[in-house]
Design an enzyme around this catalytic site. Structure first.
Site, PDB file in Angstrom:
ATOM      1  N   HIS A 142      -1.409  -8.880   7.467  1.00  0.00           N
ATOM      2  CA  HIS A 142      -1.699  -8.036   8.634  1.00  0.00           C
ATOM      3  C   HIS A 142      -3.120  -8.154   9.149  1.00  0.00           C
ATOM      4  O   HIS A 142      -3.546  -7.317   9.942  1.00  0.00           O
ATOM      5  CB  HIS A 142      -1.470  -6.558   8.299  1.00  0.00           C
ATOM      6  CG  HIS A 142      -0.050  -6.191   8.076  1.00  0.00           C
ATOM      7  ND1 HIS A 142       0.777  -5.723   9.062  1.00  0.00           N
ATOM      8  CD2 HIS A 142       0.693  -6.216   6.950  1.00  0.00           C
ATOM      9  CE1 HIS A 142       1.975  -5.461   8.563  1.00  0.00           C
ATOM     10  NE2 HIS A 142       1.954  -5.755   7.284  1.00  0.00           N
ATOM     11  N   LYS A 169      -6.838   4.264  19.048  1.00  0.00           N
ATOM     12  CA  LYS A 169      -6.616   3.414  17.874  1.00  0.00           C
ATOM     13  C   LYS A 169      -7.790   3.644  16.932  1.00  0.00           C
ATOM     14  O   LYS A 169      -8.762   4.299  17.309  1.00  0.00           O
ATOM     15  CB  LYS A 169      -6.514   1.926  18.251  1.00  0.00           C
ATOM     16  CG  LYS A 169      -7.663   1.440  19.162  1.00  0.00           C
ATOM     17  CD  LYS A 169      -7.499  -0.025  19.575  1.00  0.00           C
ATOM     18  CE  LYS A 169      -6.559  -0.250  20.725  1.00  0.00           C
ATOM     19  NZ  LYS A 169      -5.367  -1.015  20.408  1.00  0.00           N
ATOM     20  N   ARG A 170      -7.708   3.099  15.698  1.00  0.00           N
ATOM     21  CA  ARG A 170      -8.856   3.246  14.811  1.00  0.00           C
ATOM     22  C   ARG A 170     -10.116   2.703  15.497  1.00  0.00           C
ATOM     23  O   ARG A 170     -10.040   1.756  16.286  1.00  0.00           O
ATOM     24  CB  ARG A 170      -8.607   2.491  13.486  1.00  0.00           C
ATOM     25  CG  ARG A 170      -7.603   3.197  12.581  1.00  0.00           C
ATOM     26  CD  ARG A 170      -8.074   4.574  12.156  1.00  0.00           C
ATOM     27  NE  ARG A 170      -9.234   4.517  11.310  1.00  0.00           N
ATOM     28  CZ  ARG A 170      -9.186   4.538   9.976  1.00  0.00           C
ATOM     29  NH1 ARG A 170      -8.032   4.638   9.349  1.00  0.00           N
ATOM     30  NH2 ARG A 170     -10.291   4.475   9.269  1.00  0.00           N
ATOM     31  N   LYS A 178     -12.190  -3.944  17.855  1.00  0.00           N
ATOM     32  CA  LYS A 178     -11.306  -3.371  18.869  1.00  0.00           C
ATOM     33  C   LYS A 178     -12.078  -3.019  20.148  1.00  0.00           C
ATOM     34  O   LYS A 178     -11.496  -2.717  21.179  1.00  0.00           O
ATOM     35  CB  LYS A 178     -10.612  -2.127  18.314  1.00  0.00           C
ATOM     36  CG  LYS A 178      -9.675  -2.436  17.127  1.00  0.00           C
ATOM     37  CD  LYS A 178      -9.023  -1.175  16.589  1.00  0.00           C
ATOM     38  CE  LYS A 178      -8.214  -1.372  15.321  1.00  0.00           C
ATOM     39  NZ  LYS A 178      -6.852  -1.881  15.564  1.00  0.00           N
ATOM     40  N   THR A 223       0.293  -2.296  17.811  1.00  0.00           N
ATOM     41  CA  THR A 223       1.614  -1.708  18.045  1.00  0.00           C
ATOM     42  C   THR A 223       1.484  -0.580  19.063  1.00  0.00           C
ATOM     43  O   THR A 223       2.453  -0.258  19.753  1.00  0.00           O
ATOM     44  CB  THR A 223       2.230  -1.163  16.741  1.00  0.00           C
ATOM     45  OG1 THR A 223       1.218  -0.456  16.022  1.00  0.00           O
ATOM     46  CG2 THR A 223       2.777  -2.282  15.887  1.00  0.00           C
ATOM     47  N   LYS A 282       3.857   0.855  22.375  1.00  0.00           N
ATOM     48  CA  LYS A 282       4.219   2.258  22.640  1.00  0.00           C
ATOM     49  C   LYS A 282       3.809   2.661  24.058  1.00  0.00           C
ATOM     50  O   LYS A 282       4.538   3.382  24.748  1.00  0.00           O
ATOM     51  CB  LYS A 282       3.559   3.179  21.606  1.00  0.00           C
ATOM     52  CG  LYS A 282       4.066   2.916  20.181  1.00  0.00           C
ATOM     53  CD  LYS A 282       3.182   3.519  19.103  1.00  0.00           C
ATOM     54  CE  LYS A 282       3.486   2.867  17.761  1.00  0.00           C
ATOM     55  NZ  LYS A 282       2.461   3.136  16.729  1.00  0.00           N
TER      56      LYS A 282
HETATM   57  C1  NBG Z   1      -3.012  -3.938  11.129  1.00  0.00           C
HETATM   58  C2  NBG Z   1      -3.490  -4.802  12.286  1.00  0.00           C
HETATM   59  C3  NBG Z   1      -2.737  -4.477  13.570  1.00  0.00           C
HETATM   60  C4  NBG Z   1      -1.250  -4.542  13.303  1.00  0.00           C
HETATM   61  C5  NBG Z   1      -0.889  -3.656  12.126  1.00  0.00           C
HETATM   62  C6  NBG Z   1       0.575  -3.741  11.790  1.00  0.00           C
HETATM   63  C7  NBG Z   1      -4.134  -3.688   8.946  1.00  0.00           C
HETATM   64  C8  NBG Z   1      -4.668  -4.396   7.752  1.00  0.00           C
HETATM   65  N1  NBG Z   1      -3.620  -4.448   9.914  1.00  0.00           N
HETATM   66  O1  NBG Z   1      -3.086  -5.396  14.564  1.00  0.00           O
HETATM   67  O2  NBG Z   1      -4.872  -4.612  12.475  1.00  0.00           O
HETATM   68  O3  NBG Z   1      -0.533  -4.137  14.438  1.00  0.00           O
HETATM   69  O4  NBG Z   1      -1.604  -4.044  10.983  1.00  0.00           O
HETATM   70  O5  NBG Z   1       0.975  -5.043  11.579  1.00  0.00           O
HETATM   71  O6  NBG Z   1      -4.173  -2.492   9.010  1.00  0.00           O
END
Ligand code: NBG
Length: 831
Positions: free
Chosen positions: A374, A565-566, A571, A673, A677
């Site tokens: 991920h 988002k975080r 980002k 994701t 949404k």
């Molecule tokens: C996160 C990514 C996102 C991705 C999500 C789900 C981690 C390590 N990765 O881009 O930063 O959408 O995983 O796949 O949290």
């Protein structure tokens, strides 16, 4: 003393009808019943929490039969079970989702109304189970929803953290963390199953012994034992009988173990050991935190993996199936490297505890496990110092060394003389201090490795896991992420869902490609008007929430431009800040300038130890204060930071968005994701060619997507050629003006030091290349502003986004995993 054999207790028939009868009246009846008998409250003394609990039990009662039947079915022949191992499951609240999946939302509303209660108020009572950081944990929960909806036998395994992701408060513009006490008022959804506990070993040493027949074996003599108690939550599919299990382990001390401390009279030492053991499932680690060397984190990982694998082995044995066939009954997905220790633990369970030969065990292990990556950020790839690892898991270190020995032997025979490659492929990083590389372990121990969007998978193959790709290209595939339309459309945006169902029927809810049938409606004026009204209503609703919680009045007629988002530099929330400052300066220069009024909405948590991310939060608040204080500007630009962004808040935010900000530097966001949404709820995206943005744009059409910025390839080239942010700054008077104003303290009451770290970082390094993308972003945003003024056209684009978003349902993602990795099939549950 052994208990006598159990008598036959008969069937549950009559019980079920009383407790779980259908219809609003029956629901109301059960609700009052549960309030009294389960919650133990009289009506006159009931709190809102009591009422919520009573309703939760009423709904749970209606799940239980399906749940039990589902589990019984999986014990039958010919079922292949997906085990999804994930350190995080960000489920979000369960009540409303279960009402929808059961198909009794309207009945429940009616039942509550008859009692003078408002269903929504009760739904709001539910504490958010924040057992995840963000996308990764939420993906696991969307997948659980789709697995059940598609009737795929599945178990989710994870950790029941007592404290989930911290609560974010904002004081004086700074993030302050508070513990998340989600279990404070109890959790009606999970059943604790202490009888199904397993013991997990830690520390100590290993010992060789002869087993008499086949030679030498190894025994692990641990220093400590911890017990894992399962907490099971039913995960019901949409309008189906399948209710899979989410099994989260909580740690408990094994009291009898450290009796030596009691015996020597050291009562406090014994109690301290107990507390230490129970710490394992206390708290979720925030990501982006330096976790190297954090032993507790490794303990958590091994703890839940060991419990889960022991459970799987136990089921296999209980069904009298040979362990050599484990991979036929189970397929185990490792969600990122957090559960990667499963490779060594499964080997240990097979070889040491069940006397399987190494080669057979390796065959079973690699055919059972698969791994999803991920992240591409090098600093986020997990690795553990060998001494720490060996002290905690001495047997696993031996096993890993043996796996590695065999692996490197093969590498050497395939690439003779290429010692560089051997070093790169080694599970143990030997370049300095020795580390165990978890992504290497996971890749080697799996038969399938996947990325989460097409670009991400390509970059895995060409960069992060390139050597492994060259070794075993057949293992690699892409599985683009998806999200569940049940939570993110039906639940979050009921008005839109009604409109869609009225026009298309209900089938789009479990077959999202059906939304394509909307396309002919784009030119239907009535439909477009309804579409706009719904968006407007959702914006009003969010505006009311903002006013209630923050006291900021925002105009629902302004464009809602949202970035949630975080908080992370890659980002690029601060790129959004540069945009806002650019508009601000424009108005200052020319107060008469025509400009689309915008409300900028931010939300997201920063890891507690990530100073730059926290400074970005402060920056957003600081520019908001100045801009809101300026009468010239404040009706055109509003800035809102929503504290404590979480699933609940996401459900409010996505449906109210006009514009979705997906502005990471290309090549760094694995998928995203939130982007999906937003688009599902009719927001248009402004984004880079990164992660799933690329595929969203392909689907919805380039004309219905606002693209800007460098491509991943251009990023690489620019970096290779020597990127110089200061040169861009010096050449661009507008950029210079805003950067200088930050440095000069214009947004910090004259304090030049506050934002200096940020400014210096951008000027001297700018790792995430904000300056390189700045002009392109501003130009793109100008196009956005103009487009928004053409309401008809904007609505058309919005409808087309929804019509063409079908690919991003997690149902599609799960079907792909089932067909290509898990090789599993649906099992219909009859009740
Ligand atoms: C996160 C990514 C996102 C991705 C999500 C789900 C981690 C390590 N990765 O881009 O930063 O959408 O995983 O796949 O949290």
């Amino acid at each position: 003393m052994t208990a006598p054999a159990l008598p036959d207790l008969g069937s549950e028939g009559s019980l079920k009808t009383q407790r779980t009868a259908a219809g609003a009246d029956a629901l109301a009846h059960s609700f009052l019943d549960n309030l009294f008998f389960v919650q133990g409250r009289s009506r006159d003394r009931a709190t809102y929490n009591d009422l919520y609990m009573a309703l939760a039990h009423t709904v749970r009662d209606r799940l239980v039969e399906r749940w039990i039947q589902t589990v019984l079915n999986y014990r039958a022949q010919d079922v292949r079970v997906v085990c999804y191992l994930s350190a995080e499951f960000l489920t979000g609240p369960h009540l409303a989702n279960n009402l929808i999946n059961l198909g009794i939302y309207d009945e429940a509303e009616e039942a509550m109304r008859k009692l003078g209660l408002d269903l929504e108020t009760l739904i709001e009572q539910e504490a958010e189970p924040g057992l995840g950081n963000g996308g990764l944990g939420r993906l696991a929960s969307c997948f659980m929803d789709s697995l059940a909806t598609l009737d795929i036998p599945a178990i989710g395994y994870g950790i029941r953290y007592e404290y989930g992701i911290f609560d974010q408060e904002i004081r004086d513009g700074w993030q302050v963390e508070a513990t998340d006490k989600w279990l404070r008022l109890g959790n009606p959804w999970a059943l604790e199953r202490p009888e199904d506990a397993f013991e997990v070993k830690f520390g100590g040493r290993t010992e060789r012994y002869s087993d008499g027949s086949s030679g030498f074996r190894v025994r692990w003599i641990p220093e400590k034992l911890v017990r894992g108690i399962p907490n099971d939550t039913p995960i019901l599919g949409y309008r189906t009988n399948t209710a899979n299990t989410l099994r989260l382990w909580s740690a408990q001390a094994v009291e009898s173990f450290n009796f030596s401390s009691f015996n020597t009279g050291d009562f406090f030492a014994a109690v301290r050991d107990k507390v230490d053991s129970e710490n394992i499932s206390k708290i979720l680690y925030p990501n982006d935190e330096q976790i190297k060397g954090k032993q507790l984190r490794l303990e958590q990982q091994f703890f839940f993996v060991s419990c889960s694998l022991q459970h799987i082995v136990k089921i296999q044995k209980a069904q009298e199936r040979p362990l050599a066939d484990l991979h036929r009954t189970f397929t185990i997905q490792m969600n990122d490297t957090h559960p990667a220790i499963a490779v060594a633990e499964l080997m240990r369970l097979l070889v040491d505890e069940n006397q399987m030969e190494w080669d057979s065990a390796w065959h079973v292990t690699t055919h059972t496990l698969s791994y999803t990556n991920h992240t591409l950020l090098p600093e986020a790839l997990e690795k553990w110092p060998v001494p720490l690892f060996g002290a905690l898991l001495p047997r696993h270190l031996e096993i890993i060394e043996e796996i590695n020995r065999r692996h490197l032997e093969e590498v050497r025979s395939r690439f003779p003389g290429d010692e560089e490659r051997v070093h790169r492929l080694s599970i143990i990083d030997e370049s300095g201090e020795r580390y165990v590389r978890m992504a290497h372990l996971a890749t080697l121990g799996s038969h399938a490795v996947n990325g989460v969007a097409a670009l991400h998978t390509d970059l895995l193959k060409t960069h992060v896991l390139r050597d492994f790709y060259e070794l075993t290209p057949e293992k690699f595939s892409n599985k683009t992420n998806g999200v569940t339309p049940r939570r993110w459309m039906v639940l979050a945006n009921p008005r839109l869902a009604h409109l869609l169902s009225r026009r298309l029927g209900h089938s789009w809810i479990h077959d999202l490609e059906k939304l394509r049938k909307l396309e002919p409606l784009v030119d239907d004026q009535d439909f477009a008007r309804e579409w706009r009204n719904i968006k407007h209503h959702n914006k009003q609703r969010l505006a009311a929430y903002i006013y209630q919680t923050l006291g900021i009045a925002v105009d629902p007629d302004s464009m809602f431009d949202i970035l949630v988002k975080r908080i992370h530099e890659y980002k690029r929330q601060h790129l959004k800040v540069l945009h806002i400052l650019t508009l601000y300066k424009r108005i200052q220069r020319n107060p008469e300038i025509a400009m689309q009024p915008r409300t900028f909405i931010f939300g997201g948590k920063a890891a507690p130890g990530y100073h730059m991310a926290k400074l970005i939060i402060k920056l957003i608040h600081s520019i908001a204060a100045v801009i809101h204080g300026d009468p010239l500007v404040r009706d055109r630009l509003k800035i809102v930071f929503l504290p404590n962004y979480n699933v609940k808040l996401g459900q409010r935010v996505y449906p109210a968005a006009d514009l979705s900000e997906q502005i990471s530097l290309a090549g760094l966001e694995a998928s995203g994701t939130g982007n999906m949404k937003f688009a599902m709820n009719g927001a248009l995206t402004v984004g880079t060619l990164d992660g799933a943005n690329i595929e969203i744009r392909e689907e919805v059409g380039a004309d219905n997507f606002f693209l800007f910025g460098l491509t991943a390839q251009e990023v690489e080239q620019k970096k290779a050629a020597g990127y110089n942010p200061r040169a861009i700054y010096e050449a661009d008077p507008h950029l210079r003006e805003i950067v200088d104003s930050l440095a000069a303290g214009e947004f910090s009451h004259g304090d030049r030091s506050l934002f200096e770290p940020l400014v210096q970082n951008l000027l001297n390094d700018d790792r995430f290349m904000l300056f390189a993308d700045y002009q392109s972003y501003i130009d793109c945003q100008d196009r956005v502003g103009q487009s928004y003024r053409d309401t008809d056209h904007w609505t058309r684009m919005s409808i087309l986004n929804v019509a063409r978003i079908g690919k991003f349902s997690s149902d599609r993602a799960i079907r792909d995993y089932c067909a290509e990795i898990w090789k599993t099939w649906p099992v219909k549950i009859e009740i």
